[in-house]
Design a protein around this motif. Sequence first.
Motif, PDB file in Angstrom:
ATOM      1  N   ARG A 124      -3.118  -2.114   8.508  1.00 42.66           N
ATOM      2  CA  ARG A 124      -2.331  -1.379   9.499  1.00 42.66           C
ATOM      3  C   ARG A 124      -3.207  -0.914  10.653  1.00 42.66           C
ATOM      4  O   ARG A 124      -2.750  -0.134  11.492  1.00 42.66           O
ATOM      5  CB  ARG A 124      -1.714  -0.158   8.828  1.00 42.66           C
ATOM      6  N   ARG A 179      13.935   9.096   1.573  1.00 45.81           N
ATOM      7  CA  ARG A 179      12.496   9.295   1.400  1.00 45.81           C
ATOM      8  C   ARG A 179      12.013  10.368   2.366  1.00 45.81           C
ATOM      9  O   ARG A 179      12.440  10.385   3.521  1.00 45.81           O
ATOM     10  CB  ARG A 179      11.789   7.962   1.689  1.00 45.81           C
ATOM     11  N   ASP A 223       9.492  10.832   4.147  1.00 49.36           N
ATOM     12  CA  ASP A 223       8.949  10.435   5.456  1.00 49.36           C
ATOM     13  C   ASP A 223       9.915   9.543   6.237  1.00 49.36           C
ATOM     14  O   ASP A 223       9.544   8.955   7.242  1.00 49.36           O
ATOM     15  CB  ASP A 223       7.560   9.771   5.308  1.00 49.36           C
ATOM     16  N   THR A 246       0.835  -1.211   0.000  1.00 53.51           N
ATOM     17  CA  THR A 246       0.000   0.000   0.000  1.00 53.51           C
ATOM     18  C   THR A 246       0.867   1.257   0.000  1.00 53.51           C
ATOM     19  O   THR A 246       0.520   2.260  -0.606  1.00 53.51           O
ATOM     20  CB  THR A 246      -0.967  -0.003   1.201  1.00 53.51           C
ATOM     21  N   LEU A 254       1.632   9.956   9.491  1.00 55.61           N
ATOM     22  CA  LEU A 254       0.343   9.455  10.001  1.00 55.61           C
ATOM     23  C   LEU A 254      -0.255   8.453   9.018  1.00 55.61           C
ATOM     24  O   LEU A 254       0.067   8.472   7.828  1.00 55.61           O
ATOM     25  CB  LEU A 254      -0.637  10.629  10.175  1.00 55.61           C
ATOM     26  N   LEU A 255      -1.146   7.626   9.518  1.00 55.59           N
ATOM     27  CA  LEU A 255      -1.801   6.667   8.636  1.00 55.59           C
ATOM     28  C   LEU A 255      -2.826   7.384   7.761  1.00 55.59           C
ATOM     29  O   LEU A 255      -3.520   8.295   8.212  1.00 55.59           O
ATOM     30  CB  LEU A 255      -2.516   5.582   9.436  1.00 55.59           C
ATOM     31  N   VAL A 256      -2.906   6.964   6.510  1.00 54.69           N
ATOM     32  CA  VAL A 256      -3.928   7.452   5.588  1.00 54.69           C
ATOM     33  C   VAL A 256      -5.259   6.841   6.068  1.00 54.69           C
ATOM     34  O   VAL A 256      -5.271   5.711   6.568  1.00 54.69           O
ATOM     35  CB  VAL A 256      -3.552   6.977   4.152  1.00 54.69           C
ATOM     36  N   GLN A 258      -8.949  -1.928   9.261  1.00 54.44           N
ATOM     37  CA  GLN A 258      -8.555  -2.447   7.941  1.00 54.44           C
ATOM     38  C   GLN A 258      -8.600  -3.977   7.928  1.00 54.44           C
ATOM     39  O   GLN A 258      -9.007  -4.595   6.943  1.00 54.44           O
ATOM     40  CB  GLN A 258      -7.143  -1.965   7.583  1.00 54.44           C
ATOM     41  N   ILE A 272       0.972  11.077   4.835  1.00 55.90           N
ATOM     42  CA  ILE A 272       2.269  10.396   4.747  1.00 55.90           C
ATOM     43  C   ILE A 272       3.394  11.331   5.185  1.00 55.90           C
ATOM     44  O   ILE A 272       4.287  10.933   5.933  1.00 55.90           O
ATOM     45  CB  ILE A 272       2.509   9.877   3.306  1.00 55.90           C
ATOM     46  N   VAL A 321      -7.432   3.402   1.918  1.00 53.90           N
ATOM     47  CA  VAL A 321      -6.595   2.230   1.632  1.00 53.90           C
ATOM     48  C   VAL A 321      -7.434   0.966   1.446  1.00 53.90           C
ATOM     49  O   VAL A 321      -7.108   0.124   0.612  1.00 53.90           O
ATOM     50  CB  VAL A 321      -5.505   1.989   2.709  1.00 53.90           C
ATOM     51  N   GLY A 326       2.349  -3.997   4.331  1.00 53.90           N
ATOM     52  CA  GLY A 326       1.929  -2.689   4.849  1.00 53.90           C
ATOM     53  C   GLY A 326       0.424  -2.533   4.940  1.00 53.90           C
ATOM     54  O   GLY A 326      -0.079  -1.440   5.173  1.00 53.90           O
ATOM     55  N   ARG A 338       5.745   7.754  12.862  1.00 57.50           N
ATOM     56  CA  ARG A 338       5.379   6.471  12.243  1.00 57.50           C
ATOM     57  C   ARG A 338       5.462   5.342  13.262  1.00 57.50           C
ATOM     58  O   ARG A 338       4.631   4.442  13.276  1.00 57.50           O
ATOM     59  CB  ARG A 338       6.279   6.199  11.038  1.00 57.50           C
TER      60      ARG A 338
HETATM   61  P1  AMP Z   1       5.212   2.137   3.942  1.00 56.31           P
HETATM   62  O1  AMP Z   1       5.957   2.316   2.675  1.00 56.31           O
HETATM   63  O2  AMP Z   1       4.444   0.847   3.999  1.00 56.31           O
HETATM   64  O3  AMP Z   1       6.056   2.346   5.163  1.00 56.31           O
HETATM   65  O4  AMP Z   1       4.081   3.287   3.984  1.00 56.31           O
HETATM   66  C1  AMP Z   1       4.422   4.646   3.957  1.00 56.31           C
HETATM   67  C2  AMP Z   1       3.275   5.480   4.490  1.00 56.31           C
HETATM   68  O5  AMP Z   1       2.110   5.273   3.672  1.00 56.31           O
HETATM   69  C3  AMP Z   1       2.833   5.144   5.894  1.00 56.31           C
HETATM   70  O6  AMP Z   1       3.626   5.798   6.886  1.00 56.31           O
HETATM   71  C4  AMP Z   1       1.394   5.641   5.882  1.00 56.31           C
HETATM   72  O7  AMP Z   1       1.351   7.061   5.994  1.00 56.31           O
HETATM   73  C5  AMP Z   1       0.944   5.282   4.470  1.00 56.31           C
HETATM   74  N1  AMP Z   1       0.337   3.927   4.432  1.00 56.31           N
HETATM   75  C6  AMP Z   1       0.823   2.818   3.816  1.00 56.31           C
HETATM   76  N2  AMP Z   1       0.023   1.763   4.006  1.00 56.31           N
HETATM   77  C7  AMP Z   1      -1.004   2.199   4.772  1.00 56.31           C
HETATM   78  C8  AMP Z   1      -2.152   1.571   5.330  1.00 56.31           C
HETATM   79  N3  AMP Z   1      -2.410   0.264   5.158  1.00 56.31           N
HETATM   80  N4  AMP Z   1      -3.000   2.358   6.062  1.00 56.31           N
HETATM   81  C9  AMP Z   1      -2.769   3.665   6.254  1.00 56.31           C
HETATM   82  N5  AMP Z   1      -1.697   4.307   5.779  1.00 56.31           N
HETATM   83  C10 AMP Z   1      -0.820   3.597   5.038  1.00 56.31           C
END
Ligand code: AMP
Length: 222
Positions: free
Chosen positions: A93, A162, A164, A36, A62-64, A97, A58, A69, A90, A173
């Motif tokens: 989360r 990156r 974030d 994701t 924070l979580l989306v 979900q 992001i 998602v 990912g 995170r």
């Molecule tokens: P990742 O590459 O998996 O570390 O994801 C990077 C960022 O994308 C996370 O810190 C979240 O902000 C967002 N993200 C990825 N997957 C999810 C998910 N399943 N639910 C919510 N936010 C997500």
Amino acid sequence: MTPARLGVILLGPPGAGKGSEAELIVERYGIPHISTGDMLRQQIRSGTELGRLAARFIEKGLLVPDKVVVDMVSDRLGWSDCENGFLLDGFPRSVGQAEALHASGHTVTDVILLDVGDELIVRRITSRRSCPACGRVYNVVTLPSRDGVHCDSCQDVELIVRADDGEATIRNRLREYQAMTAPLVEWYGARGLLKRVNGEGTVDEVFVRILEVISVGGSTEE
Ligand code: AMP
């Protein structure tokens, strides 16, 4: 022997090595890698409305929102390449979900939790580099690109940290992980699906441990 259909979830904090292990797992079992994070970054690169919305969360670590998602993953799991299984990296989360995935009827066979100590997580994330063009991930210590500066796949493109992966964002995170995602360990444990794997060591060492616990069994021999 035809392996049973795999529905794998990779669980673990940012920097646990989900992306690297995911690549080896999908290669071994011929199932699609559904990340994701990668999908959201692709939306941001393409400048879509969903991408603009996701970027606001992001960037802050924070979580989306779940609905965004869940809809995205639900659409992706409907593609024909998921007929023989899938690997989710990912996602989920949050318990919300996980409940949505459960309700969608897609069978999850293995939830692999990559267990990694906090110190190593911070070290791994701060040494992470990514290609801004294709999203490929490197690590200056454990997995550098060929010349240490450019992407091996995109040649002239310089690797970046990156956005974030900055220190303040990482802290958020990790906090989000503890608050929103860690409860999934218990959630999946109660359903008998959780497989805890020591995530410390090289990518190959961790992969061997994953092969030992994954449902279809496996061997490290080619
Ligand atoms: P990742 O590459 O998996 O570390 O994801 C990077 C960022 O994308 C996370 O810190 C979240 O902000 C967002 N993200 C990825 N997957 C999810 C998910 N399943 N639910 C919510 N936010 C997500």
